[in-house]
Design an enzyme around this catalytic site. Sequence first.
Site, PDB file in Angstrom:
ATOM      1  N   LYS A  28       0.839  -1.213   0.000  1.00  0.00           N
ATOM      2  CA  LYS A  28       0.000   0.000   0.000  1.00  0.00           C
ATOM      3  C   LYS A  28       0.869   1.255   0.000  1.00  0.00           C
ATOM      4  O   LYS A  28       0.603   2.192  -0.752  1.00  0.00           O
ATOM      5  CB  LYS A  28      -0.924  -0.036   1.222  1.00  0.00           C
ATOM      6  CG  LYS A  28      -1.914   1.104   1.284  1.00  0.00           C
ATOM      7  CD  LYS A  28      -3.195   0.698   1.990  1.00  0.00           C
ATOM      8  CE  LYS A  28      -3.033   0.505   3.477  1.00  0.00           C
ATOM      9  NZ  LYS A  28      -2.878   1.768   4.226  1.00  0.00           N
ATOM     10  N   SER A  29       1.895   1.284   0.843  1.00  0.00           N
ATOM     11  CA  SER A  29       2.744   2.480   0.919  1.00  0.00           C
ATOM     12  C   SER A  29       3.405   2.771  -0.430  1.00  0.00           C
ATOM     13  O   SER A  29       3.450   3.914  -0.882  1.00  0.00           O
ATOM     14  CB  SER A  29       3.844   2.262   1.963  1.00  0.00           C
ATOM     15  OG  SER A  29       3.287   2.164   3.243  1.00  0.00           O
ATOM     16  N   ARG A 129      -8.828  12.003  12.497  1.00  0.00           N
ATOM     17  CA  ARG A 129      -7.375  11.845  12.697  1.00  0.00           C
ATOM     18  C   ARG A 129      -6.638  13.188  12.608  1.00  0.00           C
ATOM     19  O   ARG A 129      -7.048  14.074  11.865  1.00  0.00           O
ATOM     20  CB  ARG A 129      -6.826  10.839  11.675  1.00  0.00           C
ATOM     21  CG  ARG A 129      -7.450   9.477  11.872  1.00  0.00           C
ATOM     22  CD  ARG A 129      -6.968   8.461  10.890  1.00  0.00           C
ATOM     23  NE  ARG A 129      -5.565   8.144  11.054  1.00  0.00           N
ATOM     24  CZ  ARG A 129      -4.878   7.375  10.225  1.00  0.00           C
ATOM     25  NH1 ARG A 129      -5.467   6.849   9.170  1.00  0.00           N
ATOM     26  NH2 ARG A 129      -3.604   7.119  10.436  1.00  0.00           N
ATOM     27  N   ASP A 327       1.934  -1.177  11.980  1.00  0.00           N
ATOM     28  CA  ASP A 327       0.605  -1.625  11.523  1.00  0.00           C
ATOM     29  C   ASP A 327       0.314  -3.067  11.931  1.00  0.00           C
ATOM     30  O   ASP A 327      -0.785  -3.563  11.669  1.00  0.00           O
ATOM     31  CB  ASP A 327       0.499  -1.487  10.002  1.00  0.00           C
ATOM     32  CG  ASP A 327       0.477  -0.022   9.578  1.00  0.00           C
ATOM     33  OD1 ASP A 327       0.103   0.831  10.396  1.00  0.00           O
ATOM     34  OD2 ASP A 327       0.847   0.257   8.422  1.00  0.00           O
ATOM     35  N   LYS A 354      -4.423   5.820  14.623  1.00  0.00           N
ATOM     36  CA  LYS A 354      -4.517   5.149  13.320  1.00  0.00           C
ATOM     37  C   LYS A 354      -5.978   5.193  12.845  1.00  0.00           C
ATOM     38  O   LYS A 354      -6.753   6.002  13.313  1.00  0.00           O
ATOM     39  CB  LYS A 354      -3.987   3.719  13.433  1.00  0.00           C
ATOM     40  CG  LYS A 354      -2.498   3.651  13.767  1.00  0.00           C
ATOM     41  CD  LYS A 354      -1.660   4.179  12.627  1.00  0.00           C
ATOM     42  CE  LYS A 354      -0.189   4.170  12.965  1.00  0.00           C
ATOM     43  NZ  LYS A 354       0.613   4.871  11.957  1.00  0.00           N
ATOM     44  N   ARG A 358      -6.349   1.755  17.958  1.00  0.00           N
ATOM     45  CA  ARG A 358      -6.157   0.301  17.813  1.00  0.00           C
ATOM     46  C   ARG A 358      -5.867  -0.395  19.140  1.00  0.00           C
ATOM     47  O   ARG A 358      -6.114  -1.595  19.275  1.00  0.00           O
ATOM     48  CB  ARG A 358      -5.027   0.023  16.798  1.00  0.00           C
ATOM     49  CG  ARG A 358      -5.488   0.293  15.380  1.00  0.00           C
ATOM     50  CD  ARG A 358      -4.429   0.035  14.340  1.00  0.00           C
ATOM     51  NE  ARG A 358      -5.038   0.099  13.007  1.00  0.00           N
ATOM     52  CZ  ARG A 358      -4.345   0.219  11.881  1.00  0.00           C
ATOM     53  NH1 ARG A 358      -3.028   0.277  11.905  1.00  0.00           N
ATOM     54  NH2 ARG A 358      -4.971   0.267  10.724  1.00  0.00           N
TER      55      ARG A 358
HETATM   56  C1  S3P Z   1       2.625   4.747   6.241  1.00  0.00           C
HETATM   57  C2  S3P Z   1       3.164   5.119   7.450  1.00  0.00           C
HETATM   58  C3  S3P Z   1       2.618   4.680   8.752  1.00  0.00           C
HETATM   59  C4  S3P Z   1       1.670   3.490   8.620  1.00  0.00           C
HETATM   60  C5  S3P Z   1       0.730   3.659   7.464  1.00  0.00           C
HETATM   61  C6  S3P Z   1       1.482   3.821   6.156  1.00  0.00           C
HETATM   62  C7  S3P Z   1       3.251   5.259   5.014  1.00  0.00           C
HETATM   63  O1  S3P Z   1       1.895   5.754   9.334  1.00  0.00           O
HETATM   64  O2  S3P Z   1       0.939   3.300   9.800  1.00  0.00           O
HETATM   65  O3  S3P Z   1      -0.134   2.548   7.346  1.00  0.00           O
HETATM   66  O4  S3P Z   1       2.950   4.726   3.913  1.00  0.00           O
HETATM   67  O5  S3P Z   1       4.043   6.202   5.097  1.00  0.00           O
HETATM   68  P1  S3P Z   1       2.625   6.875  10.247  1.00  0.00           P
HETATM   69  O6  S3P Z   1       3.477   7.687   9.388  1.00  0.00           O
HETATM   70  O7  S3P Z   1       1.483   7.674  10.835  1.00  0.00           O
HETATM   71  O8  S3P Z   1       3.385   6.105  11.296  1.00  0.00           O
END
Ligand code: S3P
Length: 448
Positions: A28-29, A129, A327, A354, A358
């Site tokens: 996803k990232s 959020r 996560d 989140k 969670r």
């Molecule tokens: C992500 C960073 C994380 C993670 C999220 C995806 C990213 O969040 O929890 O699911 O793609 O940069 P945070 O930056 O809030 O820790």
Amino acid sequence: MSGHGDAQVMISAKSGPLKGVASVPGDKSISHRSLIFGAMAVGETKISGLLEGEDVIDTAKAMRAFGATVTRHGEGIWSVNGVGVGGFQEPADVIDCGNSGTGVRLIMGTMATTPISATFTGDASLRKRPMGRVTDPLSLFGTEAYGRKGGRLPMTVVGAADPVPVRYTLPVASAQVKSAVLLAGLNAPGETVVIEREPTRDHSERMLLGFGADLSVEKTAEGHVITLKGRPELRPQSVAVPRDPSSAAFPVCAALITEGSDIRVPGVSQNLTRNGLYLTLVEMGALIDFENPREEGGEPVADLRVRFSPDLKGIEVPEERAPSMIDEYPILSVVASFAEGVTTMRGVKELRVKESDRIDAMARGLEACGVKIEEEEDVLIVHGMGAGGMPGGATCKTHLDHRIAMSFLVAGMAAKREITVDDGSPIVTSFPVFEALMNGLGAAIRRG
Ligand code: S3P
């Protein structure tokens, strides 16, 4: 968009041994970033293996609204014709990022140093959020933001017409904040510097280098010092998105706790900023073999063989590991319930902001399933009941959170009595084929 549809009750019953191959979708990232960086390059970026979950689709729509041409050619095969750094046009309508914190925060950063305005919103979860963690550093570039109380969406961001470069030390371990500042720095003159005390996922740094940005990372006593030279011309890339280790966590953990299981999970990232769960599971006594280590899509990966592990032991999860498994705590708390002894997770207060709180969501749901839990602001402690020990037989609330929904459905596969989730509809944000993939391995997940 999740939260706009109807709630979907889902039920998970005790499952037979899981067998077969679990090929999980794209990361996803990296999927979000491939669309966003592609939109900032000049020319055509080709993407394969893109995660077609709702979060990423919302980012694709947003990139179109800012002027990029984003085209789907087939399953996971997409192209982006970018507008170049600083080339975003003002969107004609509100940008709806659905459930996605990564989407909204990275896109805010991307437009923050271009003289346009954009109004962002999202679903009921995203509107709760905090966005101040991103708009505070963006204000240092000269960007303005007007949101609801507490820095909540909907929010209008007014990009800086004459941005100045920024030096910023992250107050929280957040790859989203780091990435937003770096993306804003792309269209600021001079050097933007981000300092992170604890390393968080480094996909933005790796990908920006791939797209031709002038970026360096220095490891110092202060932490990682990331320096980016502004106003590069980004070159389009071919991005092969690797599989998502956070999605792989669900079949992996399901196999560990479901009697007789023996599955394979190909291409799981071994990137040190993402693999904390896997280190933790091995420390707990999980039977996981890491085979065929190699590079895929610029990430170190391995194929996993995962077997039912009847002798899992509770452990103290090192606090400094949290960013590399942030996560994965919900599903780890499920595995911990099936271990002998106590698992202590400290330094986890980021979990409270989140897609849902969670810590609270897992604590309440696991308690309803008969597990003893202790909870503090920054700590989650699970008293394990051993293999097959969780009574189950409860309905757990998912609070519009995909990972909470999937975690309880996995718990139901090994609990004594079936577990119901009140709403599994958010699962499509990150893992649209979850139900089919898990049932294909031998799970008994059905809709209520
Ligand atoms: C992500 C960073 C994380 C993670 C999220 C995806 C990213 O969040 O929890 O699911 O793609 O940069 P945070 O930056 O809030 O820790």
